[in-house]
Design a protein around this motif. Structure first.
Motif, mmCIF file in Angstrom:
data_model
loop_
_atom_site.group_PDB
_atom_site.id
_atom_site.type_symbol
_atom_site.label_atom_id
_atom_site.label_comp_id
_atom_site.label_asym_id
_atom_site.label_seq_id
_atom_site.Cartn_x
_atom_site.Cartn_y
_atom_site.Cartn_z
ATOM 1 N N ASP A 1 0.775 -1.214 0.027
ATOM 2 C CA ASP A 1 0.151 -0.122 -0.032
ATOM 3 C C ASP A 1 0.913 1.298 -0.095
ATOM 4 O O ASP A 1 0.322 2.403 -0.650
ATOM 5 C CB ASP A 1 -1.066 0.103 1.268
ATOM 6 C CG ASP A 1 -2.240 -1.022 1.081
ATOM 7 O OD1 ASP A 1 -2.184 -1.888 -0.003
ATOM 8 O OD2 ASP A 1 -2.831 -1.316 2.214
ATOM 9 N N PHE A 2 1.936 1.019 0.733
ATOM 10 C CA PHE A 2 2.728 2.451 0.836
ATOM 11 C C PHE A 2 3.436 2.492 -0.822
ATOM 12 O O PHE A 2 3.581 3.796 -1.079
ATOM 13 C CB PHE A 2 4.241 2.011 1.707
ATOM 14 C CG PHE A 2 5.027 2.958 1.788
ATOM 15 C CD1 PHE A 2 4.643 4.393 2.207
ATOM 16 C CD2 PHE A 2 6.457 2.946 1.046
ATOM 17 C CE1 PHE A 2 5.789 5.643 2.469
ATOM 18 C CE2 PHE A 2 7.285 4.197 1.122
ATOM 19 C CZ PHE A 2 7.053 5.338 1.849
ATOM 20 N N TYR A 3 3.859 1.423 -1.466
ATOM 21 C CA TYR A 3 4.273 1.607 -2.743
ATOM 22 C C TYR A 3 3.122 2.290 -3.777
ATOM 23 O O TYR A 3 3.511 2.854 -4.483
ATOM 24 C CB TYR A 3 4.829 0.354 -3.379
ATOM 25 C CG TYR A 3 6.062 -0.219 -2.477
ATOM 26 C CD1 TYR A 3 6.923 0.478 -1.692
ATOM 27 C CD2 TYR A 3 5.893 -1.772 -2.286
ATOM 28 C CE1 TYR A 3 7.949 -0.181 -1.131
ATOM 29 C CE2 TYR A 3 6.877 -2.071 -1.497
ATOM 30 C CZ TYR A 3 7.649 -1.549 -0.758
ATOM 31 O OH TYR A 3 8.768 -1.859 0.043
ATOM 32 N N LYS A 4 2.164 1.618 -3.350
ATOM 33 C CA LYS A 4 0.820 2.118 -4.270
ATOM 34 C C LYS A 4 0.647 3.525 -4.110
ATOM 35 O O LYS A 4 0.146 4.292 -5.163
ATOM 36 C CB LYS A 4 -0.166 1.318 -4.124
ATOM 37 C CG LYS A 4 -0.255 -0.073 -4.824
ATOM 38 C CD LYS A 4 -1.383 -0.963 -4.677
ATOM 39 C CE LYS A 4 -1.578 -2.334 -5.178
ATOM 40 N NZ LYS A 4 -2.753 -3.063 -4.769
ATOM 41 N N SER A 5 0.693 3.979 -2.947
ATOM 42 C CA SER A 5 0.169 5.459 -2.550
ATOM 43 C C SER A 5 1.381 6.407 -3.216
ATOM 44 O O SER A 5 0.909 7.614 -3.312
ATOM 45 C CB SER A 5 0.240 5.673 -1.033
ATOM 46 O OG SER A 5 1.504 5.505 -0.469
ATOM 47 N N LEU A 6 2.598 6.023 -3.356
ATOM 48 C CA LEU A 6 3.605 6.917 -3.976
ATOM 49 C C LEU A 6 3.710 6.805 -5.611
ATOM 50 O O LEU A 6 4.053 7.610 -6.242
ATOM 51 C CB LEU A 6 4.868 6.428 -3.556
ATOM 52 C CG LEU A 6 5.065 6.623 -1.982
ATOM 53 C CD1 LEU A 6 6.432 6.310 -1.644
ATOM 54 C CD2 LEU A 6 5.122 8.144 -1.848
ATOM 55 N N GLY A 7 2.750 5.890 -6.107
ATOM 56 C CA GLY A 7 2.715 5.511 -7.616
ATOM 57 C C GLY A 7 3.899 4.830 -8.189
ATOM 58 O O GLY A 7 4.218 4.957 -9.392
ATOM 59 N N PHE A 8 4.630 3.891 -7.432
ATOM 60 C CA PHE A 8 5.836 3.398 -7.916
ATOM 61 C C PHE A 8 5.606 1.924 -7.422
ATOM 62 O O PHE A 8 5.207 1.442 -6.584
ATOM 63 C CB PHE A 8 7.383 3.916 -7.261
ATOM 64 C CG PHE A 8 7.336 5.202 -7.788
ATOM 65 C CD1 PHE A 8 7.951 5.451 -8.928
ATOM 66 C CD2 PHE A 8 7.076 6.329 -6.937
ATOM 67 C CE1 PHE A 8 8.245 6.892 -9.462
ATOM 68 C CE2 PHE A 8 7.142 7.778 -7.243
ATOM 69 C CZ PHE A 8 7.653 7.832 -8.613
ATOM 70 N N SER A 9 6.544 1.051 -8.091
ATOM 71 C CA SER A 9 6.575 -0.373 -7.941
ATOM 72 C C SER A 9 7.505 -0.667 -6.731
ATOM 73 O O SER A 9 8.311 0.096 -6.236
ATOM 74 C CB SER A 9 7.014 -1.317 -9.050
ATOM 75 O OG SER A 9 8.590 -0.938 -9.197
ATOM 76 N N TYR A 10 7.333 -2.094 -6.143
ATOM 77 C CA TYR A 10 8.134 -2.183 -4.928
ATOM 78 C C TYR A 10 9.687 -2.403 -5.314
ATOM 79 O O TYR A 10 10.695 -1.941 -4.424
ATOM 80 C CB TYR A 10 7.697 -3.480 -4.416
ATOM 81 C CG TYR A 10 8.331 -4.709 -5.109
ATOM 82 C CD1 TYR A 10 9.271 -5.507 -4.742
ATOM 83 C CD2 TYR A 10 7.318 -5.489 -6.127
ATOM 84 C CE1 TYR A 10 9.597 -6.729 -5.624
ATOM 85 C CE2 TYR A 10 7.545 -6.428 -6.914
ATOM 86 C CZ TYR A 10 8.767 -6.891 -6.611
ATOM 87 O OH TYR A 10 9.202 -8.092 -7.197
ATOM 88 N N LYS A 11 9.878 -2.735 -6.453
ATOM 89 C CA LYS A 11 11.369 -2.596 -7.126
ATOM 90 C C LYS A 11 11.976 -1.311 -7.026
ATOM 91 O O LYS A 11 13.267 -1.045 -6.646
ATOM 92 C CB LYS A 11 11.557 -3.400 -8.573
ATOM 93 C CG LYS A 11 11.271 -4.852 -8.344
ATOM 94 C CD LYS A 11 11.163 -5.495 -9.921
ATOM 95 C CE LYS A 11 10.931 -6.957 -10.040
ATOM 96 N NZ LYS A 11 11.191 -7.699 -10.977
ATOM 97 N N GLN A 12 11.411 -0.450 -7.501
ATOM 98 C CA GLN A 12 11.813 0.733 -7.550
ATOM 99 C C GLN A 12 11.998 1.427 -6.137
ATOM 100 O O GLN A 12 13.039 2.219 -6.064
ATOM 101 C CB GLN A 12 10.951 1.803 -8.420
ATOM 102 C CG GLN A 12 10.631 1.818 -9.771
ATOM 103 C CD GLN A 12 9.741 2.450 -10.477
ATOM 104 O OE1 GLN A 12 8.413 2.233 -9.892
ATOM 105 N NE2 GLN A 12 9.695 3.147 -11.539
ATOM 106 N N MET A 13 10.897 1.257 -5.510
ATOM 107 C CA MET A 13 11.014 1.954 -3.961
ATOM 108 C C MET A 13 12.280 0.924 -3.006
ATOM 109 O O MET A 13 12.647 1.643 -2.394
ATOM 110 C CB MET A 13 9.821 1.781 -3.451
ATOM 111 C CG MET A 13 8.836 2.896 -3.899
ATOM 112 S SD MET A 13 9.430 4.286 -4.113
ATOM 113 C CE MET A 13 9.496 4.845 -2.466
ATOM 114 N N ALA A 14 12.247 -0.201 -3.467
ATOM 115 C CA ALA A 14 13.457 -0.827 -2.586
ATOM 116 C C ALA A 14 14.739 -0.619 -2.740
ATOM 117 O O ALA A 14 15.349 -0.338 -1.655
ATOM 118 C CB ALA A 14 13.256 -2.484 -3.249
ATOM 119 N N GLY A 15 15.129 -0.066 -3.994
ATOM 120 C CA GLY A 15 16.676 0.604 -4.155
ATOM 121 C C GLY A 15 16.679 1.705 -3.318
ATOM 122 O O GLY A 15 17.581 1.899 -2.868
ATOM 123 N N LEU A 16 15.449 2.602 -3.726
ATOM 124 C CA LEU A 16 15.651 3.903 -2.786
ATOM 125 C C LEU A 16 15.580 3.735 -1.376
ATOM 126 O O LEU A 16 16.479 4.593 -0.895
ATOM 127 C CB LEU A 16 14.231 4.813 -3.449
ATOM 128 C CG LEU A 16 14.326 6.225 -3.041
ATOM 129 C CD1 LEU A 16 15.197 7.163 -3.989
ATOM 130 C CD2 LEU A 16 12.922 6.848 -3.199
#
Length: 124
Positions: free
Chosen positions: A44-59
């Protein structure tokens, strides 16, 4: 920080192909704080930001590494000391008592914590 403003900030670093590039250190920190304070599922966190988990995991991974290495400073508890003020030969404390603004706008003052606790027990 709310996820809407964080989403807008992240979108400025998004390339045409959807990659997040050259994200600032401050934004890394903001994402990490938002991630640590998120109480729902990670998806839900990733969706709320509009990015996939792969993009956000790196960040988020990069932000955690930066935090460990001390890029963000210390968010540890810092103790402060309150000094007393001397007036006319007597010591006066800077804070004398506790003030509460009651629901109807009335101001109630207590000299010490014990009286405040006693009052709250009677009101409850």
């Amino acid at each position: 920080m709310d996820t809407i403003s964080l989403k807008k900030k992240l979108s400025t670093y998004q390339s045409d192909k959807g990659y997040l590039k050259n994200v600032s250190d401050e934004l890394h920190y903001e994402v990490l704080v938002a991630w640590e304070n998120w109480t729902g599922p990670a998806q839900d966190f990733y969706k709320s930001l509009g990015f996939s988990y792969k993009q956000m995991a790196g960040l988020i991974g990069r932000a955690k590494k930066m935090k460990r290495e001390g890029y963000f400073g210390s968010s540890e508890f810092k103790q402060i000391h309150v000094e007393t003020i001397e007036t006319n030969g007597s010591e006066a404390k800077p804070c004398q008592g506790i003030e509460i603004v009651w629901s109807d706008g009335k101001l109630i003052r207590f000299q010490d914590v014990d009286r405040l606790v006693e009052f709250l027990k009677k009101v409850a």
